[in-house]
Design a protein around this motif. Structure first.
Motif, short mmCIF file in Angstrom:
data_model
loop_
_atom_site.label_atom_id
_atom_site.label_comp_id
_atom_site.label_asym_id
_atom_site.label_seq_id
_atom_site.Cartn_x
_atom_site.Cartn_y
_atom_site.Cartn_z
N ALA A 27 -5.04 -3.29 4.39
CA ALA A 27 -4.32 -4.51 4.84
C ALA A 27 -4.28 -5.43 4.52
CB ALA A 27 -5.00 -4.17 6.71
N GLN A 28 -5.14 -5.80 2.98
CA GLN A 28 -4.44 -7.25 2.54
C GLN A 28 -3.59 -6.63 1.69
OE1 GLN A 28 -8.49 -7.53 2.44
NE2 GLN A 28 -8.19 -9.28 2.31
N GLY A 29 -3.51 -5.08 1.22
CA GLY A 29 -2.25 -5.26 0.05
C GLY A 29 -3.06 -4.58 -1.13
N ASN A 30 -4.30 -3.79 -0.78
CA ASN A 30 -4.67 -3.16 -1.98
C ASN A 30 -4.35 -1.55 -2.19
OD1 ASN A 30 -7.20 -0.92 -3.31
ND2 ASN A 30 -7.60 -3.46 -3.21
N VAL A 31 -3.60 -1.69 -2.85
CA VAL A 31 -3.20 -0.34 -3.25
C VAL A 31 -4.07 0.61 -3.66
CG1 VAL A 31 -1.03 -1.15 -4.46
CG2 VAL A 31 -2.58 -0.59 -5.49
N PHE A 32 -4.87 0.72 -4.20
CA PHE A 32 -6.52 1.53 -4.73
C PHE A 32 -6.85 1.72 -3.23
CE2 PHE A 32 -5.68 -1.71 -7.85
CZ PHE A 32 -5.79 -0.86 -8.89
N SER A 33 -6.97 1.29 -2.17
CA SER A 33 -7.55 1.28 -0.85
C SER A 33 -6.49 2.14 -0.18
CB SER A 33 -8.28 0.32 -0.09
OG SER A 33 -9.14 -0.63 -0.56
N MET A 34 -5.70 1.89 -0.62
CA MET A 34 -4.02 2.60 0.40
C MET A 34 -4.11 4.41 -0.13
SD MET A 34 -0.76 0.76 0.57
CE MET A 34 -1.06 -0.83 1.24
N THR A 35 -4.64 4.27 -1.45
CA THR A 35 -3.74 5.66 -1.97
C THR A 35 -5.56 6.44 -1.37
OG1 THR A 35 -3.63 4.90 -4.33
CG2 THR A 35 -4.28 6.95 -4.46
N ALA A 36 -6.80 6.19 -1.35
CA ALA A 36 -8.03 6.48 -0.94
C ALA A 36 -7.55 6.96 0.71
CB ALA A 36 -9.33 5.76 -0.79
#
Length: 478
Positions: free
Chosen positions: A315-324
């Motif tokens: 939700a803070q824009g972290n693309v690594f978390s989005m991928t996971a």
């Protein structure tokens, strides 16, 4: 681009935990190892490499051959060394076995690591309880044993030229020391990808290489995004000595929280700040890692909720978390009651996201008919792929689109053209990021040729080369 080391401690150490541990540290340490020590180490390594004793087990980051050599694990040498052996210098006839080689390396390096490097690391990390956990050697590029055979069989199964960008999960801090001059120019070797406009990406064009002369080291904390890239045309290996540091002090916790800190292997990861998207991502990733012998991962997993950490970080824009998180959605393990949360933050980050499911119609603008959390894999991967240059997200989304292209009988001609074009662009981006997506691009070529042939387009012809997909494929393979 070469990374510019700063002499200003305030610049290099931007954050500090309540315990006093420093975060976001990048610290240059010139001449950690002297030329004579490196020469002695290289002599032993020559024997090891000639006997092909470097490990080829899959690396935990990317699954490629690790080409590493463990010297110290969990604070203890790989093999026991008695006091008499500790004071002896090695001779060529004492390097006949693997344990002899390992012990010789430990004897050469241990005084410099514990007497010099460890105090320096404690100072720069602002913690007297930092300890050396693991010491190992890694090699990249063409290995000596392969130089003769490379032209004969082209076997690259025991060769690697890089390590994809990642954050460290096991170590609080790491020191990488150059055992050769390959990285001295600042054009290859260890690199970092600094955040852009407050956001971390894994885009290869933003790499900054650490200029490390022979014997130099760089200490960085776990929250520094880093990787390795060595030019395949360089006809020599790049070899480095790596030290992992841990800090298991729990002086920033009390009561029940202190019990958790003292029972897990990575207490520095606990209790990330509300705005710490990287800390949340690494903590979630660490709690899902493979089984530890002492069961400590179970205590870490019991102390946190990986899903909520990924959601909060994404939700803070972290693309690594989005991928996971996208993978968790695709696997069907995200509860449907999280749909609104995921949809809201995706639209807040990018209202033009092509794949966010439409609330009113129950279908997405990317033609995904599912309104459950499985339908949020594509929009999560899309944001990470386009805004973050995340190559795994690029490949995952392309793969999902091609699966839908081949199986969904309700797609219109225009929708199919759009899907295969997006997939070809994503795989081309991933290829330029260092992901070997050529096989997938070849399959897309075959699918597009079949589609054009069914439409009556002659192959080759002017109409064939006017296809947007074919143009992208030609650019990717040129």
């Amino acid at each position: 681009v070469s990374y510019q080391f700063s002499n200003d401690d305030k610049y290099e150490m931007q954050q500090q935990q309540p315990s006093g541990r420093r975060r976001n540290v990048v610290s240059h340490h010139p001449s950690v190892l002297s030329p004579s020590v490196i020469s002695e180490v290289q002599d032993i390594l020559d024997v090891i490499k000639s006997k092909q004793w470097l490990s080829t087990n899959p690396d935990s980051v990317d699954g490629l051959p690790s080409l590493h050599l463990n010297l110290i694990t969990n604070g203890k040498p790989l093999f026991d060394i008695d006091e008499e052996e500790e004071t002896q210098t090695h001779h060529d006839d004492e390097l006949a076995t693997f344990p002899q080689c390992i012990n010789s390396l430990v004897k050469v390096l241990r005084p410099h690591l514990y007497d010099n490097l460890l105090p320096a690391a404690r100072k720069v990390l602002n913690s007297s309880t930092v300890e050396i956990s693991d010491v190992f050697i890694r090699s990249y590029g063409v290995q000596p044993s392969e130089e003769e055979s490379a032209d004969d069989d082209g076997d690259e199964s025991k060769t690697r030229f890089g390590l994809s960008p990642h954050f460290d999960v096991t170590a609080y801090a790491t020191c990488v020391m150059a055992l050769d001059a390959v990285a001295s120019s600042g054009k290859q070797g260890l690199y970092t990808i600094p955040p852009t406009n407050g956001f971390h990406t894994s885009s290869s064009v933003l790499k900054k290489f650490f200029p490390l002369k022979r014997g130099d080291g760089v200490v960085h904390t776990f929250d520094i995004l880093h990787g390795v890239d060595v030019d395949p045309r360089l006809n020599q290996p790049r070899t480095s000595l790596i030290v992992w540091f841990t800090d298991c002090s729990g002086n920033d916790a009390g009561g029940e929280e202190k019990d958790v800190n003292s029972s897990v292997n990575q207490p520095w990861l606990l209790n990330p700040a509300e705005d710490d998207d990287i800390g949340k991502f690494v903590l979630a990733l660490a709690s899902e890692k493979s089984v530890e012998e002492d069961g400590s991962h179970l205590k870490l997993k019991g102390a946190v909720d990986p899903l909520q950490l990924y959601i909060s970080s994404a939700a803070q824009g972290n693309v690594f978390s989005m991928t996971a998180l996208g993978q968790m959605c695709d696997d069907g393990v995200v509860p449907d009651d999280q749909c609104d949360v995921i949809r809201d933050f995706l639209l807040a980050l990018d209202s033009s996201n092509l794949f966010v499911p439409n609330v009113e119609s129950g279908v997405s603008r990317g033609n995904n008919p599912q309104c459950k959390c499985e339908g949020f894999a594509n929009p999560l991967w899309y944001h990470a792929a386009i805004h973050g240059g995340h190559r795994v997200a690029q490949v995952s989304l392309a793969d999902n689109l091609m699966l839908q292209y081949m199986t969904d009988q309700n797609l219109t001609v225009e929708e199919k053209e759009s899907m295969i074009l997006i997939a070809s662009i994503l795989l081309t981006q991933a290829l330029h990021q260092g992901y070997n997506s050529l096989d997938m691009l070849h399959r897309i070529r075959d699918v597009e040729c079949s589609r054009l042939g069914d439409a009556g387009v002659e192959i080759p012809s002017e109409a064939f080369f006017e296809s947007a997909v074919i143009r992208v494929l030609l650019l990717s393979m040129s």
